[in-house]
Scaffold this active site. Structure first.
Site, mmCIF file in Angstrom:
data_model
loop_
_atom_site.group_PDB
_atom_site.id
_atom_site.type_symbol
_atom_site.label_atom_id
_atom_site.label_comp_id
_atom_site.label_asym_id
_atom_site.label_seq_id
_atom_site.Cartn_x
_atom_site.Cartn_y
_atom_site.Cartn_z
ATOM 1 N N TYR A 150 0.918 -1.291 0.087
ATOM 2 C CA TYR A 150 0.021 -0.056 0.076
ATOM 3 C C TYR A 150 0.773 1.339 0.166
ATOM 4 O O TYR A 150 0.367 2.207 -0.279
ATOM 5 C CB TYR A 150 -1.021 0.007 1.182
ATOM 6 C CG TYR A 150 -2.090 -1.044 1.211
ATOM 7 C CD1 TYR A 150 -2.003 -2.338 1.102
ATOM 8 C CD2 TYR A 150 -3.317 -0.416 0.668
ATOM 9 C CE1 TYR A 150 -2.909 -3.215 0.729
ATOM 10 C CE2 TYR A 150 -4.434 -1.381 0.387
ATOM 11 C CZ TYR A 150 -4.026 -2.689 0.352
ATOM 12 O OH TYR A 150 -5.259 -3.690 0.047
ATOM 13 N N LYS A 218 2.175 -14.893 4.898
ATOM 14 C CA LYS A 218 2.449 -15.621 3.726
ATOM 15 C C LYS A 218 4.086 -15.893 3.800
ATOM 16 O O LYS A 218 4.670 -15.770 2.922
ATOM 17 C CB LYS A 218 1.935 -14.997 2.443
ATOM 18 C CG LYS A 218 2.066 -15.952 1.475
ATOM 19 C CD LYS A 218 1.031 -16.934 1.440
ATOM 20 C CE LYS A 218 1.225 -17.998 0.113
ATOM 21 N NZ LYS A 218 0.624 -19.359 0.333
ATOM 22 N N ASP A 272 -3.420 -18.393 3.033
ATOM 23 C CA ASP A 272 -4.303 -19.134 2.446
ATOM 24 C C ASP A 272 -5.269 -20.154 3.139
ATOM 25 O O ASP A 272 -6.512 -20.161 2.971
ATOM 26 C CB ASP A 272 -3.615 -19.912 1.107
ATOM 27 C CG ASP A 272 -2.338 -20.395 1.296
ATOM 28 O OD1 ASP A 272 -1.663 -19.921 2.367
ATOM 29 O OD2 ASP A 272 -1.924 -21.076 0.557
ATOM 30 N N ASP A 296 -6.708 -6.625 4.435
ATOM 31 C CA ASP A 296 -7.536 -6.144 3.484
ATOM 32 C C ASP A 296 -8.546 -7.469 2.955
ATOM 33 O O ASP A 296 -9.731 -7.157 3.044
ATOM 34 C CB ASP A 296 -6.880 -5.352 2.417
ATOM 35 C CG ASP A 296 -7.851 -4.412 1.578
ATOM 36 O OD1 ASP A 296 -9.115 -4.453 2.035
ATOM 37 O OD2 ASP A 296 -7.282 -3.628 0.651
#
Ligand code: NAP
Length: 406
Positions: A150, A218, A272, A296
């Protein structure tokens, strides 16, 4: 000066009985939603405190309205006003996709260093949900708000800057990226910004008797960004909350899977996997703390699980200021139709009241919203899923909520 919220040395707020709170109505459906929200907030404060307390709302400009009036999308004066008054509330602001200016929402969060985006997802009885046991959903997301992708550090394919960046990457990492057709972006994640977010999320869990904090990452793929987020997260737990934190291993080995009072389980899940975990085993998740992009994505999933973006509140909180806003955007196809659900900004307003320490007024909103929903008098998004319901306009829904406060 007597209407200005003050920040105490310990980070708490001194709130006068009539604080000035700036608001940005927002673009698209923003003005409809804000007008509806304001009615509900005023009525809730009046119901809870009669004439003892009242919010003095003060309009400030951002987005299309600001551009028309001042030629700037985000005037410096707007940021100064939020700094001065410490607490603000806003409707959504438009951001073009793939071209044009950067997000104003992101700019506000970064300029004011509102590093923690806090988004509760709690099921409200009677709201249609795609989940089998929605009543088990009661989570709070802490999304890092100041860095990650971002920051918008990226270069368009074919530009000189992109070629230079690609050449650097090719030389360092020996990948054969095509320097003519490759766009490239950078994902910064720092120890300082990670640690202050994780610290805030664990402190929230401790203060609110929450059972667990899950670090969503992740790190298996992005080892030095998301992997580092995970590592620094555990460091905060081990170094700063040693007496309160237990591991998942300890939970099962020593406590038979039941979190003892006063303890918080600190655990982690790969991003995930996190998505299927919250869907299939929601009762095992409580506070979730995540880098910006993961936060988000998971916010919208959790919003959908508890009834959609029409009921998804949020807060952006820094060391000295806080700005309350919904998870959703401007929903432009409904702009000016007095149609969409104002619930997300109303619930963001309830979070704002709690931030002020006005818990009674927040409770009034939650109770009245619950009654309106059980009465099946709701906006289009809920009406299309609740058999036998009556569809109300945005403004009518706000008035209906108010009617349940009497
Ligand atoms: P969006 O505005 O959140 O709308 C997506 C869909 O979500 C809507 O079409 C609608 O679904 C549903 N929805 C959103 N708000 C709702 C409400 N109040 N009540 C009921 N349903 C609601 O997302 P978008 O279309 O991707 O983004 C539009 C613009 O908003 C973009 O410029 C984006 O950058 C901006 N945005 C701003 C913020 C912010 O200000 N913080 C956040 C996100 C996006 P149905 O079509 O199914 O009715």
């Amino acid at each position: 000066m007597e209407n200005i919220i003050k920040l105490n040395k310990d980070g708490s707020l001194s709130v006068p009985s009539s604080p000035i709170i700036p608001y940005i109505p927002g673009d698209g459906t923003g003005p409809d939603i804000w007008n509806a929200t304001r009615i509900v907030l005023d009525k809730a404060v009046e119901t809870a405190y009669r004439n003892e307390k009242k919010i003095i709302f003060k309009k400030i400009l951002a987005g299309e309205e600001a551009y028309k009036e001042t030629g700037e999308w985000l005037p410096e004066e707007t940021l100064e006003q939020i700094k001065k008054y410490k607490v603000a509330i806003k409707g959504p602001l438009t951001t073009p996709v793939g071209h044009g200016m950067r997000s104003l929402n992101v700019a506000i969060r970064q300029e004011l260093d509102l590093f923690a985006c806090i988004r509760p997802a709690k099921y409200i009885t009677g709201v249609p949900s795609p989940c089998n046991e929605p009543e088990k959903i009661n989570m709070v997301i802490f999304r890092e708000n100041s860095e990650d992708l971002y920051l918008g550090i990226e270069w368009e394919a074919g530009t000189e800057d992109a070629k230079e960046a690609v050449t650097f990457v090719n030389s360092k990492i020996l990948k054969n990226l095509d320097d003519k057709t490759t766009g490239i972006g950078i994902k910064p994640i720092s120890e300082k910004n990670t640690k202050r977010l994780i610290r805030k999320s664990i402190q929230f869990a401790v203060d609110n008797n929450r059972k667990s904090v899950t670090i969503m990452h992740k790190g298996n793929i992005m080892k030095f960004t998301e992997g580092a987020f995970l590592k620094w997260g555990y460091e905060v737990g081990e170094n700063e909350f040693k007496d309160m934190i237990i591991t998942e291993q300890e939970l099962w080995d020593q406590f038979d899977g039941k979190v003892p009072y006063g303890k918080v389980v600190l655990k982690d899940r790969i991003a995930d996997n996190m998505f299927q975990q919250v869907l299939l085993r929601p009762s095992e998740y409580d506070v979730i703390t995540a880098p910006n992009l993961n936060g988000d994505y998971i916010s919208d999933l959790l919003a959908a699980m508890v009834g959609g973006l029409g009921l998804a509140p949020g807060a952006n909180i820094g060391e000295s200021c806080a700005v309350f806003e919904a998870t959703h955007g401007t929903a432009p196809k409904y702009a000016g139709l007095d149609k969409v659900n104002p619930g997300s900004v109303i619930l963001s307003g309830a979070m704002m009241l709690e931030h002020l320490g006005w818990h009674e007024a927040s409770d009034v909103i939650h109770a009245a919203l619950q009654k309106a929903i059980l009465n099946k008098q709701v906006t289009y998004d809920l009406a299309r899923q609740i058999p036998g319901s009556i569809e109300l306009k945005c403004s009518e829904f706000a008035r209906k909520i108010c009617s349940f406060m009497d």
